[in-house]
Design a protein around this motif. Structure first.
Motif, PDB file in Angstrom:
ATOM      1  N   TRP A 109     -61.141 -15.444  29.342  1.00 55.54           N
ATOM      2  CA  TRP A 109     -61.801 -14.235  28.861  1.00 55.54           C
ATOM      3  C   TRP A 109     -63.123 -13.987  29.579  1.00 55.54           C
ATOM      4  N   ARG A 110     -63.819 -15.048  29.977  1.00 60.08           N
ATOM      5  CA  ARG A 110     -65.096 -14.872  30.673  1.00 60.08           C
ATOM      6  C   ARG A 110     -64.913 -14.411  32.111  1.00 60.08           C
ATOM      7  N   GLU A 111     -63.901 -14.945  32.790  1.00 59.02           N
ATOM      8  CA  GLU A 111     -63.713 -14.691  34.214  1.00 59.02           C
ATOM      9  C   GLU A 111     -62.847 -13.478  34.514  1.00 59.02           C
ATOM     10  N   ARG A 112     -62.404 -12.763  33.506  1.00 59.37           N
ATOM     11  CA  ARG A 112     -61.486 -11.655  33.773  1.00 59.37           C
ATOM     12  C   ARG A 112     -62.162 -10.564  34.600  1.00 59.37           C
ATOM     13  N   VAL A 154     -52.790 -21.770  29.178  1.00 61.70           N
ATOM     14  CA  VAL A 154     -52.795 -20.586  28.325  1.00 61.70           C
ATOM     15  C   VAL A 154     -51.572 -19.715  28.602  1.00 61.70           C
ATOM     16  N   LEU A 155     -50.754 -20.099  29.588  1.00 59.92           N
ATOM     17  CA  LEU A 155     -49.518 -19.409  29.951  1.00 59.92           C
ATOM     18  C   LEU A 155     -49.788 -18.001  30.481  1.00 59.92           C
ATOM     19  N   VAL A 156     -50.833 -17.860  31.297  1.00 63.19           N
ATOM     20  CA  VAL A 156     -51.188 -16.574  31.897  1.00 63.19           C
ATOM     21  C   VAL A 156     -51.244 -16.752  33.405  1.00 63.19           C
ATOM     22  N   ASP A 157     -50.606 -15.829  34.136  1.00 63.32           N
ATOM     23  CA  ASP A 157     -50.603 -15.863  35.591  1.00 63.32           C
ATOM     24  C   ASP A 157     -51.693 -14.959  36.143  1.00 63.32           C
ATOM     25  N   VAL A 160     -52.330  -8.546  32.992  1.00 62.49           N
ATOM     26  CA  VAL A 160     -53.250  -7.734  32.195  1.00 62.49           C
ATOM     27  C   VAL A 160     -53.464  -8.438  30.859  1.00 62.49           C
ATOM     28  N   ILE A 161     -54.713  -8.819  30.585  1.00 61.41           N
ATOM     29  CA  ILE A 161     -54.998  -9.521  29.328  1.00 61.41           C
ATOM     30  C   ILE A 161     -55.711  -8.633  28.329  1.00 61.41           C
ATOM     31  N   PHE A 162     -56.236  -7.504  28.794  1.00 57.60           N
ATOM     32  CA  PHE A 162     -56.880  -6.568  27.888  1.00 57.60           C
ATOM     33  C   PHE A 162     -56.700  -5.174  28.452  1.00 57.60           C
ATOM     34  N   ALA A 163     -56.263  -4.242  27.628  1.00 54.32           N
ATOM     35  CA  ALA A 163     -56.095  -2.860  28.089  1.00 54.32           C
ATOM     36  C   ALA A 163     -56.337  -1.925  26.920  1.00 54.32           C
ATOM     37  N   SER A 164     -56.734  -0.717  27.264  1.00 54.18           N
ATOM     38  CA  SER A 164     -56.988   0.261  26.214  1.00 54.18           C
ATOM     39  C   SER A 164     -55.684   0.793  25.619  1.00 54.18           C
ATOM     40  N   VAL A 179     -58.085 -13.398  36.727  1.00 55.13           N
ATOM     41  CA  VAL A 179     -58.427 -13.568  38.140  1.00 55.13           C
ATOM     42  C   VAL A 179     -57.747 -14.766  38.779  1.00 55.13           C
ATOM     43  N   ARG A 180     -57.186 -15.672  37.985  1.00 51.90           N
ATOM     44  CA  ARG A 180     -56.479 -16.822  38.532  1.00 51.90           C
ATOM     45  C   ARG A 180     -55.413 -17.274  37.531  1.00 51.90           C
TER      46      ARG A 180
END
Length: 131
Positions: A24-27, A45-48, A52-56, A39-40
């Motif tokens: 969440w800090r490095e996004r 956390v199972l995220v590539d 997209v981790i946050f969107a409107s 960004v990486r």
């Protein structure tokens, strides 16, 4: 369950929490598309990278409880002691930023104008008042 097994699980949980915070800090905040992108790779956390981790709109943010449930099914994470607090307490205390916490607290407080009840229109008889 031995103490070394418990220490191993505690260490894994500590790394999982740290990776969640880093994600969440490095996004990268893309202002054109109004979304936050990883960004990486974050394997715990199972995220590539590029996800997209946050969107409107039209995107589902990753949930810490889903990640914990996945690793609990693998046997690497155990539920915290209820006397200490659960996952919800961890998220409230460590994940939600202070500004979000302040906004949540303000939204639950009733404002001064909303406490007064307004007078009912047409004596509260509804739309069939002339029958």
């Amino acid at each position: 369950m031995g103490s070394s097994d418990r220490a191993r699980r505690d260490e894994f949980l500590r790394r999982l929490k740290e990776e969640w915070r880093l994600m969440w800090r490095e996004r990268f905040d893309d202002r054109v598309r109004a979304e936050g992108v990883a960004v990486r790779d974050y394997p715990l956390v199972l995220v590539d990278r590029g996800c997209v981790i946050f969107a409107s709109r039209d995107a589902k943010a990753p949930s810490f409880s889903e990640v914990v449930d996945f690793w609990a099914s693998q046997g690497l994470v155990y539920a915290p002691d209820p006397a200490v607090g659960g996952w919800g307490k961890f998220i409230r205390n460590f994940i939600i930023r202070r500004s979000e916490r302040r906004r949540i607290m303000e939204s639950t407080k009733p404002s001064n104008g909303s406490c007064k009840k307004q007078q009912l229109k047409k004596g509260g008889r509804g739309w069939l008042h002339e029958v």
